[in-house]
Design a protein around this motif. Structure first.
Motif, short mmCIF file in Angstrom:
data_model
loop_
_atom_site.label_atom_id
_atom_site.label_comp_id
_atom_site.label_asym_id
_atom_site.label_seq_id
_atom_site.Cartn_x
_atom_site.Cartn_y
_atom_site.Cartn_z
N PHE A 35 0.87 -1.17 0.00
CA PHE A 35 0.00 0.00 0.00
C PHE A 35 0.91 1.22 0.00
O PHE A 35 1.83 1.31 0.82
CB PHE A 35 -0.87 0.03 1.26
N VAL A 36 0.67 2.20 -0.89
CA VAL A 36 1.47 3.41 -0.97
C VAL A 36 0.52 4.60 -0.89
O VAL A 36 -0.35 4.74 -1.74
CB VAL A 36 2.28 3.48 -2.28
N ASP A 81 4.69 -17.12 3.44
CA ASP A 81 5.78 -16.45 2.75
C ASP A 81 5.25 -15.19 2.04
O ASP A 81 5.56 -14.92 0.88
CB ASP A 81 6.46 -17.39 1.74
N ALA A 82 4.40 -14.44 2.75
CA ALA A 82 3.76 -13.25 2.18
C ALA A 82 4.04 -12.04 3.05
O ALA A 82 4.17 -12.16 4.27
CB ALA A 82 2.26 -13.47 2.07
N THR A 83 4.15 -10.89 2.41
CA THR A 83 4.23 -9.64 3.16
C THR A 83 3.14 -8.71 2.67
O THR A 83 2.79 -8.69 1.49
CB THR A 83 5.59 -8.92 3.02
N ILE A 84 2.60 -7.95 3.62
CA ILE A 84 1.64 -6.88 3.32
C ILE A 84 2.25 -5.65 3.95
O ILE A 84 2.46 -5.60 5.17
CB ILE A 84 0.24 -7.19 3.88
N GLU A 85 2.55 -4.66 3.13
CA GLU A 85 3.33 -3.52 3.57
C GLU A 85 2.59 -2.21 3.32
O GLU A 85 1.71 -2.14 2.46
CB GLU A 85 4.67 -3.49 2.83
N PHE A 86 3.00 -1.19 4.09
CA PHE A 86 2.49 0.16 3.87
C PHE A 86 3.69 1.10 3.78
O PHE A 86 4.57 1.08 4.65
CB PHE A 86 1.57 0.62 5.00
#
Length: 143
Positions: A35-36, A81-86
Motif C-alpha cells: 500500500f502506498v 511467505d507473504a508480506t503486506i506492507e504500507f
C-alpha cells in the motif's frame, strides 16, 4: 429498544462476516502486497491487517511479525511467505510532507519519483491512494 438495522448495515455486516482471511493469504502466498499513500490508505491497511489477524488460523498466518522502519511498515505472514506492507508517501511524488510534520505550504517535486518508487519495485500487488491530490484550498506548489 435498539436502533433498527438498515440494508446498508446488513450488507456491511455480511461483508465483514464473510471475509475469508485464509483465502486472501493463500492468494498472497509467496507475494508482496504494498500500500502506498497517506493516512487514509494507512487506515485501510490497518483494517486489512485486523481482518487477517482475526480471521486467519493462528491469527494472521500462525507465525507472523510486524515491523516499521522509517516510512515502511511490514506485516509478514511467515507460514504463507507473504508480506503486506504500507509505505508512507502522501503525495506519491517526493514532497516536503513526506515526514511526520505537515508544513503550511506543500511543495511537490514533479521530477522522477526515484525516492519513493524504489520502495515499490518488485511488489506483486500495488495499492495507491492519496486524498491530498484532491484537496482544495491548500497551497500546493509543484517544482
Amino acid at each position: 429498544m435498539g436502533k433498527k438495522k438498515t440494508s446498508s448495515d446488513l450488507i456491511t455486516l455480511h461483508l465483514v462476516c464473510s471475509f475469508n482471511a485464509t483465502g486472501m493469504l493463500e492468494m498472497l502466498r509467496g507475494k508482496r502486497m504494498l500500500f502506498v499513500g497517506d493516512s487514509l490508505l494507512r487506515g485501510q491497511y490497518t483494517s486489512l491487517l485486523c481482518l487477517l489477524h482475526r480471521g486467519a488460523p493462528g491469527g494472521g498466518g500462525g507465525s507472523r511479525s510486524f515491523e516499521t522502519v522509517d516510512s515502511l511498515s511490514i506485516f509478514r505472514a511467515k507460514d504463507y511467505d507473504a508480506t503486506i506492507e504500507f509505505y508512507w508517501a502522501p503525495m506519491l511524488a517526493e514532497s516536503n510532507s513526506d515526514g511526520a510534520a505537515v508544513p503550511d505550504d506543500r511543495l511537490i517535486r514533479g521530477a522522477p519519483m526515484n525516492k519513493h518508487s524504489s520502495f515499490w519495485k518488485g511488489a506483486d500487488v500495488l495499492v495507491f491512494n492519496s486524498y491530498l491530490w484532491w484537496m482544495t484550498g491548500d497551497k500546493i506548489q509543484i517544482l
